[in-house]
Design a protein around this motif. Structure first.
Motif, short mmCIF file in Angstrom:
data_model
loop_
_atom_site.label_atom_id
_atom_site.label_comp_id
_atom_site.label_asym_id
_atom_site.label_seq_id
_atom_site.Cartn_x
_atom_site.Cartn_y
_atom_site.Cartn_z
N ASN A 124 66.58 55.80 15.30
CA ASN A 124 65.44 54.94 15.60
C ASN A 124 64.65 54.62 14.32
O ASN A 124 64.78 55.32 13.32
N MET A 125 63.85 53.57 14.42
CA MET A 125 63.04 53.17 13.28
C MET A 125 61.87 54.13 13.10
O MET A 125 61.30 54.62 14.07
N ILE A 126 61.54 54.37 11.85
CA ILE A 126 60.39 55.21 11.55
C ILE A 126 59.63 54.57 10.39
O ILE A 126 60.26 53.98 9.49
N ALA A 127 58.31 54.63 10.43
CA ALA A 127 57.51 54.08 9.33
C ALA A 127 57.75 54.93 8.08
O ALA A 127 57.78 56.16 8.17
N ASN A 128 57.91 54.28 6.95
CA ASN A 128 58.20 55.01 5.71
C ASN A 128 57.15 56.09 5.41
O ASN A 128 57.48 57.15 4.90
N LYS A 129 55.91 55.79 5.80
CA LYS A 129 54.84 56.76 5.50
C LYS A 129 54.99 58.06 6.30
O LYS A 129 54.39 59.07 5.96
#
Lengths: 180, 120
Positions: A96-101
């Motif tokens: 799944n997508m995750i925010a880089n931060k």
């Protein structure tokens, strides 16, 4: 039209029991769980192995659900979940997508889990359940620790950068098919 | 005091809390996404029962499976029972389910309340 045959062929070759790609909700989680349960039943799998697989699946699926609610753009909420079987283990994979931060915090947590042995994991679980407040996403930060404990294996993961804001988080856990 | 009766679904457990009959039981599967929301009425009921409890209270926990969000709430429930005089937890597990037995043992280490383990 060949792509559908290719997908089918890959699934057969890789012994993939089930794949779901798309948006994840609790309703879909329940449907995926029930399909996987039927498949494991039809393979005549032992009940304690089935329970472990079920356990790991629930935590993976609910991780994705909780995580994707926090992503604003619907297209970024799409994720993938897969169960494969090998002779000696089941393989549960999700992406799944995750925010880089958020990557650093997550990878530190996964590294810590992988550095602990059986007793270390048990103590970490007890520490978290006693001291952690429920997050607004409804988790207590216990999911990955529980997956490591139930599977008895190291967690495998990878972050693939998509753009300046997001990365794709792949996560894999294995459940041995031979009971201890 | 009112009886709390919640029927189980595929992702939530059955709950019966009945002071007059002396029945206190949680059974089935617990994997709601919003575990806090699900267990809220259960926690409120126990809170009210605390001040008018029976001489003995045996909480029968017959869970086949629970997710980690539920485990946090189960600990909250057990912690509430700590303050009830004469309370005891009867923790059931399938005879081949070591993980569930171990989960019960871990809870018993986290709260000051007698536990009895039974297989089903």
């Amino acid at each position: 039209m060949n792509y559908i045959y290719n997908i089918h062929k890959t699934m057969v070759e890789e012994n993939i029991i089930l794949v779901y790609e798309g948006e994840f909700t609790q309703e879909i989680t329940k449907a995926v769980l029930s399909m996987a349960e039927k498949k494991l039943d039809s393979k005549g799998e032992e009940s304690n192995i089935k329970r472990k697989v079920f356990n790991v699946m629930v935590e993976c699926l609910q991780n994705i659900c909780k995580h994707s609610e926090a992503l604003s753009v619907p297209n970024e909420r799409k994720a993938i979940f897969m169960i494969g079987s090998e002779e000696d283990c089941y393989i549960i994979t999700s992406g799944n997508m995750i925010a880089n931060k958020d990557i650093q915090g997550l990878s530190e947590k996964l590294e810590k889990i992988n550095s602990l042995d059986k007793d270390g994991l048990k103590n970490f679980y007890k520490e978290l359940i006693q001291n952690n407040e429920m997050s607004d996403k409804g988790g207590a930060g216990l999911g990955f620790v529980d997956i490591a404990r139930k599977s008895g294996q190291k967690l495998e993961y990878n972050f693939e950068k998509v753009d300046s804001e997001y990365s794709f988080f792949s996560f894999k856990s294995k459940i041995a098919r031979i009971s201890e | 005091m009112d009886i709390l009766n919640i029927s189980g679904t595929e992702d939530t457990p059955s709950v019966t809390l009945d002071k007059s009959k002396g029945v206190f039981e949680i059974s089935g599967r617990s994997l709601p996404e919003d575990a806090a929301g699900f267990f809220k009425p259960v926690l409120s009921w126990i809170e009210a029962y605390k001040d008018q409890s029976n001489p003995a209270t045996n909480l029968q926990v017959k869970l086949e499976y629970f997710n980690t969000a539920s485990s946090k709430l189960i600990l909250d429930i057990l912690t509430k029972f700590e303050k009830i005089q004469g309370a005891k937890i009867i923790w059931y597990h399938f005879s081949d389910d070591e993980d569930m037995k171990e989960a019960g043992q871990e809870f018993s280490e986290l709260v000051e309340i007698p536990f009895e383990f039974k297989s089903m």
